[in-house]
Scaffold this motif. Sequence first.
Motif, short mmCIF file in Angstrom:
data_model
loop_
_atom_site.label_atom_id
_atom_site.label_comp_id
_atom_site.label_asym_id
_atom_site.label_seq_id
_atom_site.Cartn_x
_atom_site.Cartn_y
_atom_site.Cartn_z
N LEU A 277 0.65 -1.27 0.15
CA LEU A 277 0.41 -0.19 0.35
C LEU A 277 0.53 1.66 -0.04
CD1 LEU A 277 -2.70 -1.36 2.96
CD2 LEU A 277 -3.03 -1.53 0.09
N ALA A 278 1.99 1.08 0.04
CA ALA A 278 3.05 2.37 0.81
C ALA A 278 3.24 3.00 -0.29
CB ALA A 278 4.36 2.01 1.10
N PRO A 279 3.27 2.40 -1.97
CA PRO A 279 2.60 3.37 -3.23
C PRO A 279 2.23 4.37 -3.15
CG PRO A 279 4.12 1.40 -3.76
CD PRO A 279 2.89 1.20 -2.75
N THR A 280 1.09 3.51 -3.21
CA THR A 280 -0.42 4.66 -3.66
C THR A 280 -0.44 5.55 -2.13
OG1 THR A 280 -1.48 3.46 -4.11
CG2 THR A 280 -2.86 4.42 -3.41
N ILE A 281 0.04 5.49 -1.28
CA ILE A 281 -0.30 6.67 -0.24
C ILE A 281 1.39 7.72 -0.50
CG2 ILE A 281 0.58 6.48 2.56
CD1 ILE A 281 -0.37 3.75 3.13
N ARG A 282 2.10 7.79 -0.74
CA ARG A 282 2.60 8.20 -1.36
C ARG A 282 2.47 9.48 -2.46
NH1 ARG A 282 6.55 5.59 -2.43
NH2 ARG A 282 6.44 5.04 -4.61
N TYR A 283 1.97 8.40 -3.54
CA TYR A 283 1.07 9.51 -4.41
C TYR A 283 0.37 9.89 -4.15
CZ TYR A 283 3.46 7.58 -8.57
OH TYR A 283 3.79 7.48 -9.72
N ALA A 284 -1.61 9.53 -2.41
CA ALA A 284 -2.25 10.41 -2.32
C ALA A 284 -1.75 11.15 -1.94
CB ALA A 284 -2.65 9.30 -1.43
N ARG A 285 -0.30 11.11 -0.60
CA ARG A 285 -0.10 12.43 0.07
C ARG A 285 0.72 13.49 -1.04
NH1 ARG A 285 1.74 9.17 4.67
NH2 ARG A 285 -0.37 9.65 5.88
N GLU A 286 1.39 12.60 -1.89
CA GLU A 286 2.33 14.20 -2.88
C GLU A 286 1.75 14.29 -3.78
OE1 GLU A 286 6.00 12.01 -3.70
OE2 GLU A 286 6.88 11.45 -1.57
N GLY A 287 0.60 13.95 -4.77
CA GLY A 287 0.09 14.21 -5.98
C GLY A 287 0.65 12.91 -6.66
N HIS A 288 -0.39 12.74 -8.02
CA HIS A 288 -0.41 12.76 -9.46
C HIS A 288 -1.05 12.78 -10.32
CE1 HIS A 288 -4.51 11.17 -8.69
NE2 HIS A 288 -4.07 10.09 -10.07
N PRO A 289 -0.73 13.11 -11.60
CA PRO A 289 -1.24 14.13 -12.76
C PRO A 289 -2.80 12.99 -13.22
CG PRO A 289 0.87 14.22 -13.23
CD PRO A 289 0.83 12.89 -11.43
N VAL A 290 -3.84 13.62 -13.05
CA VAL A 290 -4.89 13.25 -13.95
C VAL A 290 -4.63 12.78 -15.01
CG1 VAL A 290 -7.13 12.88 -14.26
CG2 VAL A 290 -6.27 13.88 -12.09
N ALA A 291 -5.14 11.90 -15.47
CA ALA A 291 -4.82 11.04 -17.02
C ALA A 291 -6.33 11.34 -17.87
CB ALA A 291 -5.47 9.48 -17.41
N PRO A 292 -5.97 11.51 -19.15
CA PRO A 292 -7.75 12.68 -19.62
C PRO A 292 -8.79 11.82 -20.27
CG PRO A 292 -5.06 11.87 -21.14
CD PRO A 292 -5.23 11.51 -20.34
#
Length: 600
Positions: A177-192
């Motif tokens: 679950l750690a990668p998703t937790i990191r993306y949830a906090r730091e952010g990810h670019p939304v796909a089209p």
Amino acid sequence: MKRVALILSASLTMFAQPSLAQEQPDKLRPVAEQIGAGGRPAGAPWSRSPVYARNGMAATAHPLATQIALDVLKAGGNAVDAAIAANAALGLMEPTGNGIGGDLFAIIYDPKTGKLHGLNGSGRSPKGQTLKQLKAKLGDAKSLPPLGALPVTIPGTVDAWFTMHARFGSKPMADLLAPTIRYAREGHPVAPVIAEYYRRALRNFEANSAKFDFTNARATWFANGASPKAGEVFRNPDLANTLERIGQNGRDEFYRGQSARVMVDYLKRQGSAYTLEDFAAHRSDWFEPVCVAYRKGYELCELPPNTQGFAALQMANILKNVDLAQWERGSAQVLHYITEAKRLAYADVAKFYADPGFAPFPMDLLSDEYGKKRFALIDPNRASPEFAPGEPKPEPKLEGPGDTTYMTVVDKDGLMVSLIQSNYRGMGSGLTPDGLGFMFQDRGELYSLDPKHANAYAPGKRPFQTIIPAFVKKDGQPYMTLGLMGGGMQPQGHVQVLINLVDYGMNLQEAGDAARLNHEGGREPTEPASGPTIDPLGTLYVEPGIPAETVAALKAMGHKVEVVKDGAMFGGYQAIARDPKTGVLTGATEMRKDGQAQGY
């Protein structure tokens, strides 16, 4: 291979940078739509190459989720570890299709035992609420609504993760679950494509916001009054905190701990009958998938009800009675047979498909003999006005596009995971529990309110489910994971891909890129058990790649046909095939989504 009359109209996007696409969509889109696809030196001109690898492969609806799965495999995790990690990421990155507020089904091939395992991770209704009590809450409504507390069923995804992990997992859940937790906090670019589904979800929620509590969902995804745009960095710290507690404390955090208490308190305020005891009692169940032979040594494998998976098996049993390859794939004859087989199968879906703990499934529906009898009902030249359910020994609307994600992972040892996960219609119920960062599903919309119906609402019962993973065997050996997300499109999509592969020799990517049909209408599992059908003939929707002469011929045969351009209602496909001799993996992904198939 026969010439395939399926020239797909493809648009070529020529944006110099993401910001330009966001700032000037009205200027650029007409130009892009006027430009067709470029040429290809190999394969169908309307498709692209499948992906090949040997050590591991993942195919998901988001490139970042695919990369997370590969990272897990490269770090020594297996396909189940990678699938859990990628699915968690999709709940953050594609909340328009899935999340921990929804349900999960999986088919897993274990190379150590040579067996297929099916997992039902779907939730049940409140044990303390009867059909009479539910109807009192609904008032004059004839069906359950798609929004608010009443269509919510217990989210099964988290328990399904831990159930899979207990049998097959090798890496700690906290690490997965750690990668998703990191993306949830730091952010990810939304796909089209996901951005477009966000836009549609917000439009629907705002149009119906007086019917449910939109406050928390608005704050989580639409805080500035607009939906997230393509390329915009999105964060969900509430979801990060929830996943972190799950990783630290296990599945009981979600069904007995702090998260459970928050969910139950919130649902009660919305008029729900759920209790902590309902959540604590939730469990996933293992089932054996059922396979039917199609032809040329191929077998299609699906999960039993409460899913609609057996509808695909019924279609395959009907269609193997005619040699489709005698006609071109884009011909009226082929589309007619596929459509009529779908209508026949769904007549049985509407009557018999339900939670087997309340209504056992009549397995005679899957026999070759029954398939021949149903095939004999098809007029080769005309659309039948209406098909009734069969008579084996012993109805909201199903056909909506749904909001679902399908993904698959295969590792170097041949452990194969076919997984589908969903919040159902329109991103879910609209309800987001306080501070948890996810939306509850609205899967209970698919209960029937007719007490005589197999799928009638009852306390502690699972509703009819549209989401289905699939698996294909070849010559008795495990061959391919397969899924095609999207409401009632799913069984007919599975069969269309199978036909493309087996009857028309398409490769794995072409089989998904080829233009599809989606028949909607006919009998529904939410309609009364007896009485007239609302829309007996239904509508046959086709993509622009279906030739105009085919559309005209289908109309002359009595079908109601509409051409739909945007692809949304035709599902989202992923697949991975494994050569049993060499171990070489072949992957394909859906052009109608944002996804990626990748291996190493």
